[in-house]
Motif scaffolding. Structure first.
Motif, PDB file in Angstrom:
ATOM      1  N   GLY A  44     -14.916  -2.515  14.202  1.00  0.00           N
ATOM      2  CA  GLY A  44     -15.387  -3.876  14.411  1.00  0.00           C
ATOM      3  C   GLY A  44     -15.571  -4.620  13.100  1.00  0.00           C
ATOM      4  N   GLY A  45     -15.000  -4.085  12.017  1.00  0.00           N
ATOM      5  CA  GLY A  45     -15.159  -4.703  10.701  1.00  0.00           C
ATOM      6  C   GLY A  45     -14.337  -5.970  10.528  1.00  0.00           C
ATOM      7  N   ASP A  46     -14.630  -6.680   9.460  1.00  0.00           N
ATOM      8  CA  ASP A  46     -13.833  -7.846   9.075  1.00  0.00           C
ATOM      9  C   ASP A  46     -12.618  -7.350   8.315  1.00  0.00           C
ATOM     10  N   ILE A  47     -11.589  -8.198   8.251  1.00  0.00           N
ATOM     11  CA  ILE A  47     -10.352  -7.787   7.577  1.00  0.00           C
ATOM     12  C   ILE A  47      -9.994  -8.792   6.494  1.00  0.00           C
ATOM     13  N   PHE A  48      -9.476  -8.270   5.382  1.00  0.00           N
ATOM     14  CA  PHE A  48      -8.998  -9.135   4.293  1.00  0.00           C
ATOM     15  C   PHE A  48      -7.738  -8.524   3.713  1.00  0.00           C
ATOM     16  N   GLN A  49      -6.650  -9.288   3.745  1.00  0.00           N
ATOM     17  CA  GLN A  49      -5.403  -8.811   3.147  1.00  0.00           C
ATOM     18  C   GLN A  49      -5.320  -9.282   1.704  1.00  0.00           C
ATOM     19  N   ILE A  50      -5.122  -8.330   0.802  1.00  0.00           N
ATOM     20  CA  ILE A  50      -4.954  -8.627  -0.622  1.00  0.00           C
ATOM     21  C   ILE A  50      -3.503  -9.064  -0.809  1.00  0.00           C
ATOM     22  N   THR A  51      -3.325 -10.354  -1.080  1.00  0.00           N
ATOM     23  CA  THR A  51      -1.985 -10.933  -1.155  1.00  0.00           C
ATOM     24  C   THR A  51      -1.750 -11.507  -2.543  1.00  0.00           C
ATOM     25  N   PRO A  52      -0.768 -10.983  -3.274  1.00  0.00           N
ATOM     26  CA  PRO A  52      -0.502 -11.548  -4.599  1.00  0.00           C
ATOM     27  C   PRO A  52       0.004 -12.990  -4.480  1.00  0.00           C
ATOM     28  N   GLU A  53      -0.392 -13.830  -5.440  1.00  0.00           N
ATOM     29  CA  GLU A  53       0.080 -15.221  -5.436  1.00  0.00           C
ATOM     30  C   GLU A  53       1.597 -15.273  -5.569  1.00  0.00           C
ATOM     31  N   THR A  54       2.149 -14.374  -6.382  1.00  0.00           N
ATOM     32  CA  THR A  54       3.603 -14.276  -6.496  1.00  0.00           C
ATOM     33  C   THR A  54       4.035 -13.081  -5.656  1.00  0.00           C
ATOM     34  N   PRO A  55       4.712 -13.323  -4.528  1.00  0.00           N
ATOM     35  CA  PRO A  55       5.084 -12.199  -3.657  1.00  0.00           C
ATOM     36  C   PRO A  55       6.052 -11.239  -4.347  1.00  0.00           C
ATOM     37  N   TYR A  56       5.971  -9.977  -3.942  1.00  0.00           N
ATOM     38  CA  TYR A  56       6.945  -8.997  -4.427  1.00  0.00           C
ATOM     39  C   TYR A  56       8.290  -9.296  -3.776  1.00  0.00           C
ATOM     40  N   PRO A  57       9.388  -8.945  -4.466  1.00  0.00           N
ATOM     41  CA  PRO A  57      10.715  -9.164  -3.865  1.00  0.00           C
ATOM     42  C   PRO A  57      10.851  -8.410  -2.545  1.00  0.00           C
ATOM     43  N   GLU A  58      11.604  -8.999  -1.607  1.00  0.00           N
ATOM     44  CA  GLU A  58      11.879  -8.354  -0.310  1.00  0.00           C
ATOM     45  C   GLU A  58      12.681  -7.074  -0.528  1.00  0.00           C
ATOM     46  N   ASP A  59      13.615  -7.124  -1.467  1.00  0.00           N
ATOM     47  CA  ASP A  59      14.497  -5.994  -1.749  1.00  0.00           C
ATOM     48  C   ASP A  59      13.675  -4.838  -2.331  1.00  0.00           C
ATOM     49  N   TYR A  60      13.846  -3.646  -1.762  1.00  0.00           N
ATOM     50  CA  TYR A  60      13.046  -2.486  -2.170  1.00  0.00           C
ATOM     51  C   TYR A  60      13.227  -2.138  -3.651  1.00  0.00           C
ATOM     52  N   ALA A  61      14.466  -2.037  -4.106  1.00  0.00           N
ATOM     53  CA  ALA A  61      14.720  -1.652  -5.507  1.00  0.00           C
ATOM     54  C   ALA A  61      14.124  -2.682  -6.466  1.00  0.00           C
ATOM     55  N   GLN A  62      14.296  -3.963  -6.153  1.00  0.00           N
ATOM     56  CA  GLN A  62      13.729  -5.027  -7.008  1.00  0.00           C
ATOM     57  C   GLN A  62      12.200  -4.964  -7.007  1.00  0.00           C
ATOM     58  N   CYS A  63      11.624  -4.707  -5.840  1.00  0.00           N
ATOM     59  CA  CYS A  63      10.165  -4.601  -5.732  1.00  0.00           C
ATOM     60  C   CYS A  63       9.657  -3.462  -6.613  1.00  0.00           C
ATOM     61  N   THR A  64      10.327  -2.306  -6.557  1.00  0.00           N
ATOM     62  CA  THR A  64       9.855  -1.169  -7.357  1.00  0.00           C
ATOM     63  C   THR A  64       9.941  -1.472  -8.843  1.00  0.00           C
ATOM     64  N   GLU A  65      10.957  -2.226  -9.253  1.00  0.00           N
ATOM     65  CA  GLU A  65      11.065  -2.590 -10.674  1.00  0.00           C
ATOM     66  C   GLU A  65       9.874  -3.440 -11.113  1.00  0.00           C
ATOM     67  N   VAL A  66       9.536  -4.447 -10.316  1.00  0.00           N
ATOM     68  CA  VAL A  66       8.399  -5.318 -10.635  1.00  0.00           C
ATOM     69  C   VAL A  66       7.110  -4.496 -10.645  1.00  0.00           C
ATOM     70  N   ALA A  67       6.934  -3.682  -9.616  1.00  0.00           N
ATOM     71  CA  ALA A  67       5.706  -2.887  -9.490  1.00  0.00           C
ATOM     72  C   ALA A  67       5.566  -1.883 -10.637  1.00  0.00           C
ATOM     73  N   LYS A  68       6.678  -1.268 -11.052  1.00  0.00           N
ATOM     74  CA  LYS A  68       6.635  -0.317 -12.179  1.00  0.00           C
ATOM     75  C   LYS A  68       6.252  -1.029 -13.471  1.00  0.00           C
ATOM     76  N   ARG A  69       6.783  -2.227 -13.690  1.00  0.00           N
ATOM     77  CA  ARG A  69       6.424  -3.010 -14.891  1.00  0.00           C
ATOM     78  C   ARG A  69       4.933  -3.346 -14.871  1.00  0.00           C
ATOM     79  N   GLU A  70       4.428  -3.756 -13.700  1.00  0.00           N
ATOM     80  CA  GLU A  70       2.999  -4.081 -13.581  1.00  0.00           C
ATOM     81  C   GLU A  70       2.138  -2.855 -13.873  1.00  0.00           C
ATOM     82  N   LEU A  71       2.531  -1.715 -13.333  1.00  0.00           N
ATOM     83  CA  LEU A  71       1.783  -0.478 -13.544  1.00  0.00           C
ATOM     84  C   LEU A  71       1.759  -0.116 -15.029  1.00  0.00           C
TER      85      LEU A  71
END
Length: 176
Positions: A44-71
């Motif tokens: 019964g909790g409240d929900i909050f989605q953590i959404t980046p202002e700049t969305p990650y790319p839809e493409d999986y490989a491109q997303c992993t590249e961005v995410a790896k750079r951020e990490l």
């Protein structure tokens, strides 16, 4: 646990990504989102989605590249909105396990708040790595919080075997 959780103010904060994902193909609803909704149904909790202002790319490989750079940079990408964590007793934090860590936008939310006296409960989706080191990283990031035992579910289970995922979630919640 059910009565206890409902009596306390509960928040389910999560990061989830739709689009092309490993092991599940192109999905309309993110794996972690599915699990977050199940937890909200039970607590019964409240929900909050953590959404980046700049969305990650839809493409999986491109997303992993961005995410790896951020990490690598320990980036803290800007997120849309905020959740008043201080108003809650129990906060579930959900995320996909990305290389043994939380996606960087989750840290953006965590670092905006005080965690003293809060109960934090992690849940993650993965395709083989489980929670790995993420529980320790959460405990360090949420200083002063009590961390309860988290759960890790395969994204493919969340996506394609929802009844089984819900059974696992309910069993886990009953033990908290």
């Amino acid at each position: 646990m059910e009565h206890n959780m409902k009596a306390k103010k509960t928040l389910v904060a999560f990061f989830s990504r739709a689009g092309e994902n490993y092991a599940v193909g192109n999905i309309a609803e993110g794996n972690t989102r599915i699990i977050a909704d199940m937890i909200v149904d039970e607590t019964g909790g409240d929900i909050f989605q953590i959404t980046p202002e700049t969305p990650y790319p839809e493409d999986y490989a491109q997303c992993t590249e961005v995410a790896k750079r951020e990490l690598a940079a320990k980036a803290r990408p800007a997120v849309k909105g905020d959740a008043a964590v201080e108003d809650y007793d129990t906060i579930f934090i959900g995320y996909p396990n990305w290389w043994g860590d939380l996606p960087m936008p989750v840290y953006t939310l965590i670092e905006k708040h005080r965690w003293q006296g809060k109960t934090v409960i992690p849940f993650c989706t993965h395709e083989g790595s489980g929670l790995s080191g993420t529980e320790h990283k959460l405990k360090t990031a949420c200083q002063g919080a009590t961390l309860l035992k988290g759960i890790a579910l395969r994204g493919a289970t969340a996506q394609n075997e929802r009844a089984r995922a819900k059974e696992s979630i309910n069993e886990w919640l009953s033990k908290l």
